[in-house]
Scaffold this active site. Structure first.
Site, mmCIF file in Angstrom:
data_model
loop_
_atom_site.group_PDB
_atom_site.id
_atom_site.type_symbol
_atom_site.label_atom_id
_atom_site.label_comp_id
_atom_site.label_asym_id
_atom_site.label_seq_id
_atom_site.Cartn_x
_atom_site.Cartn_y
_atom_site.Cartn_z
ATOM 1 N N ALA A 113 -70.835 -4.293 47.227
ATOM 2 C CA ALA A 113 -71.340 -5.625 46.914
ATOM 3 C C ALA A 113 -72.251 -5.972 48.062
ATOM 4 O O ALA A 113 -72.268 -5.279 49.079
ATOM 5 C CB ALA A 113 -70.198 -6.635 46.805
ATOM 6 N N HIS A 114 -73.021 -7.025 47.917
ATOM 7 C CA HIS A 114 -73.969 -7.393 48.958
ATOM 8 C C HIS A 114 -73.455 -8.654 49.626
ATOM 9 O O HIS A 114 -73.095 -9.609 48.954
ATOM 10 C CB HIS A 114 -75.344 -7.635 48.343
ATOM 11 C CG HIS A 114 -76.456 -7.621 49.340
ATOM 12 N ND1 HIS A 114 -76.599 -8.580 50.301
ATOM 13 C CD2 HIS A 114 -77.468 -6.743 49.528
ATOM 14 C CE1 HIS A 114 -77.663 -8.294 51.034
ATOM 15 N NE2 HIS A 114 -78.214 -7.184 50.593
ATOM 16 N N ALA A 115 -73.412 -8.631 50.957
ATOM 17 C CA ALA A 115 -72.816 -9.766 51.670
ATOM 18 C C ALA A 115 -73.664 -11.024 51.536
ATOM 19 O O ALA A 115 -73.130 -12.132 51.541
ATOM 20 C CB ALA A 115 -72.624 -9.410 53.127
ATOM 21 N N THR A 116 -74.962 -10.874 51.430
ATOM 22 C CA THR A 116 -75.829 -12.052 51.516
ATOM 23 C C THR A 116 -76.653 -12.284 50.254
ATOM 24 O O THR A 116 -77.501 -13.160 50.237
ATOM 25 C CB THR A 116 -76.774 -11.937 52.725
ATOM 26 O OG1 THR A 116 -77.582 -10.770 52.561
ATOM 27 C CG2 THR A 116 -75.998 -11.833 54.026
ATOM 28 N N ARG A 172 -69.156 -17.180 44.969
ATOM 29 C CA ARG A 172 -69.176 -15.857 44.353
ATOM 30 C C ARG A 172 -67.993 -15.644 43.401
ATOM 31 O O ARG A 172 -68.162 -15.095 42.310
ATOM 32 C CB ARG A 172 -69.152 -14.801 45.465
ATOM 33 C CG ARG A 172 -69.458 -13.394 45.019
ATOM 34 C CD ARG A 172 -69.113 -12.391 46.116
ATOM 35 N NE ARG A 172 -69.839 -12.585 47.358
ATOM 36 C CZ ARG A 172 -70.936 -11.887 47.706
ATOM 37 N NH1 ARG A 172 -71.404 -10.959 46.909
ATOM 38 N NH2 ARG A 172 -71.532 -12.104 48.853
#
Lengths: 383, 383
Positions: B228-231, B284
């Site tokens: 997943a992408h943190a930002t 999220r």
């Protein structure tokens, strides 16, 4: 006396760039002394609003856009298209990571542009290349990390993981930078430019060559081992009495040193289970039991001192906060509007070693329009 | 007509290289047309025995050493040191990743060498730079990954992870390649060479600029989220009825498309919890519940088709075996002794696009000794 950071002085780059890959390439070109004109769509490069981490500004944008000029163009408007053509008439490099075919269908292929500017170098960044079933798929960093198999060998045993930075974009941007430098050296010999197309997938596929060879010839991928090395051992985290220490043994010579000087077990050096790296990888569990049993009898500080003295490579498993205070972190400042933002410095000395000026949206638009509109008038608009 | 792969023809690189970082740089120099003389210690570059994955040969070595010549030198023997000096008299580039100071203490600094060969470019790769508390620490790939904080933001929530490939070495090798090209362009303007020193730590620190800004200004590092992408959100793995699909939304415009065309929930586009990327990152979990509820009602194939049609970026979470059979994987062959080994091709077209010839140990030693011994005699041994 000229120094690095001046090698591209006089070189003009027109960059229709967004997000990370092409902007990183543009950053490096600017740092090497080129004039980089960043052409942005209405509303700007969307990385301007990725986050607000950099003292309220986008960390991605501030990091990637120092040393550039910014102009907003709508290349579907005839007057802006004419201006772009005029800019490309004078440019040395056209860099872009638009959707595949965007420029060709507007009559801006390298082939067409070189009819009037034979020295023009073009570089496009694609996700998966210009042809093939994936040619039109969008290709953001994580997607290509996943497609390339990199995620499948990154992470702990339970689940695959993304690399925590936009590695595919960054690697592609750096590859594109090197390719443009190659084309400039080639042009120095031939006088003419070339077209280069770089695919993010190809960049990562090359970087995946070792796991790929394991898969192709041994029919198995390297295992996901968290912080450990799939094909080198001992190489990973070990437990001292009061914390974790990383060690890395890269050769049989170092294995012998480890056995003799750190473990005080010289007989282990000739144990057939551990003679070669392949043996040690195969018998990793047995080896780790022996190592941890010795390491746990020392504090981390004792062990690190002993490892350094014995010339066995070791390190700390740092957090990002540790990085921020690392004695070897070198920083430089970025100036954006009224903000000053501290960044890690570029690894090669160049024009922006001390200060990066990051453009606001269309900051240089009026001046660039004047500059190139004048040349449209001068040439009678022949572009 | 010259093409890429010939831009460095006539350039001679003497490379005292081992393992991955400097050899990858050497590989790229050879691919760009340079003559690369790989100087190996007795027993050879230890990457020759890292593994046996490449059809019985070392995958690391075969990947990294195509297009080079090999000579074994013991630079502590006077006759070999004299030969090396003679080679450096004629060379354009001295590349090395020996222990820091190894060449200086043998009188082979760039400054000394340029007294007789003013055009010589030197590039050294260090772990942590030439000075500072870590200057003498060994710096293997995983160690610098760990020191830089990269491992701390890679992996799943439970534990940090190594990146599954030698990213720090490879990134440094590519950076070194670009730096040598920059120095060659600078030399084209000045006629003289320069000394460049690149630290692996500095390379990764630059690549860590986004997490570093999060830490510096928001006092928190991006979370470790597996795939997943943190930002950025939504950006990661979602569950269809029969398997996993990756999607990546990079802009608010795409978020609106996703709501309208894929979720059939146009009202969601104006939900204040999800208006901007920062909102979506913060909310999220709520967002993922909504997305998964819709996605689970489709098969993977239906969903992917719908996503492609709606122009929402998507991908497969591939294994290395999937990469091996990927329709976009482009390969080239490496020849080593009696073996032919298939590799992923380099991403930029060059001399080795079709075949890489990988040298056996000291394969070119006798010829190189004759060539440069002759020039020692001719110059009366003045080196």
């Amino acid at each position: 006396m000229l120094a690095l950071g001046q090698e591209l002085e006089g070189i003009t780059v027109v960059s229709l760039e967004q997000a990370v890959a092409a902007p990183y390439c543009g950053l490096l070109l600017a740092d090497a002394g080129a004039r980089v004109i960043k052409v942005e769509r209405e509303g700007g490069d969307f990385s301007r609003t990725y986050d607000h981490a950099a003292n309220g500004e986008s960390a991605y944008f501030i990091w990637l856009n120092g040393g550039k000029e910014s102009i907003v163009l709508d290349i579907d408007k005839p007057e802006d298209a004419a201006l772009l053509r005029q800019m490309l008439e004078k440019a040395d490099v056209l860099l872009q990571n638009l959707a595949p075919g965007s420029l060709e269908k507007r009559g801006l292929s390298g082939e067409v542009l070189r009819r009037t500017n034979p020295a023009l170098i073009t570089l496009e960044i694609t996700g998966y290349g210009r042809t093939g079933p994936y040619a039109n798929m969008k290709a953001y960093d994580l997607l290509v990390q996943a497609e390339s198999g990199l995620c499948s060998i990154t992470g702990g045993p339970e689940e695959p993981s993304r690399v925590g930075i936009s590695i595919c974009d960054i690697a592609t941007g750096l590859t594109a930078f090197s390719a443009i430098l190659r084309a400039l050296l080639l042009r120095g010999r031939t006088g003419t430019g070339v077209d280069i197309s770089i695919s993010m997938f190809d960049v990562l596929a090359d970087w995946m060559n070792v796991p790929l060879a394991f898969q192709r010839y041994l029919h198995r991928a390297p295992s996901r081992l968290g912080v450990a090395h799939a094909t080198l051992a001992p190489y990973g985290v070990y437990r001292a009495a009061d914390g974790d220490v990383l060690i890395a043994v890269q050769s049989n010579r170092e294995w012998v040193l480890l056995c003799e000087r750190i473990l005080d077990m010289p007989e282990l050096a000739s144990d057939p289970r551990f003679l070669t790296n392949m043996n040690r990888v195969e018998n990793r569990d047995a080896m780790n039991i022996i190592l941890n049993a010795v390491f746990e009898t020392h504090t981390r500080e004792e062990l690190m001192a002993r490892l350094r003295k014995g010339r066995i490579a070791c390190a700390s498993l740092n957090s990002v906060a540790d990085l921020l205070h690392h004695p070897h972190l070198q920083t430089s400042a970025a100036a954006f509007a009224d903000s000053t933002i501290e960044l890690a410095r570029l690894p090669v000395s160049g024009r922006m070693r001390e200060l990066r000026k990051v453009p606001t949206l269309d900051q240089d638009g009026p001046a660039i329009r004047r500059e190139f509109a004048a040349s449209i008038r001068m040439t009678g608009g022949q572009a």
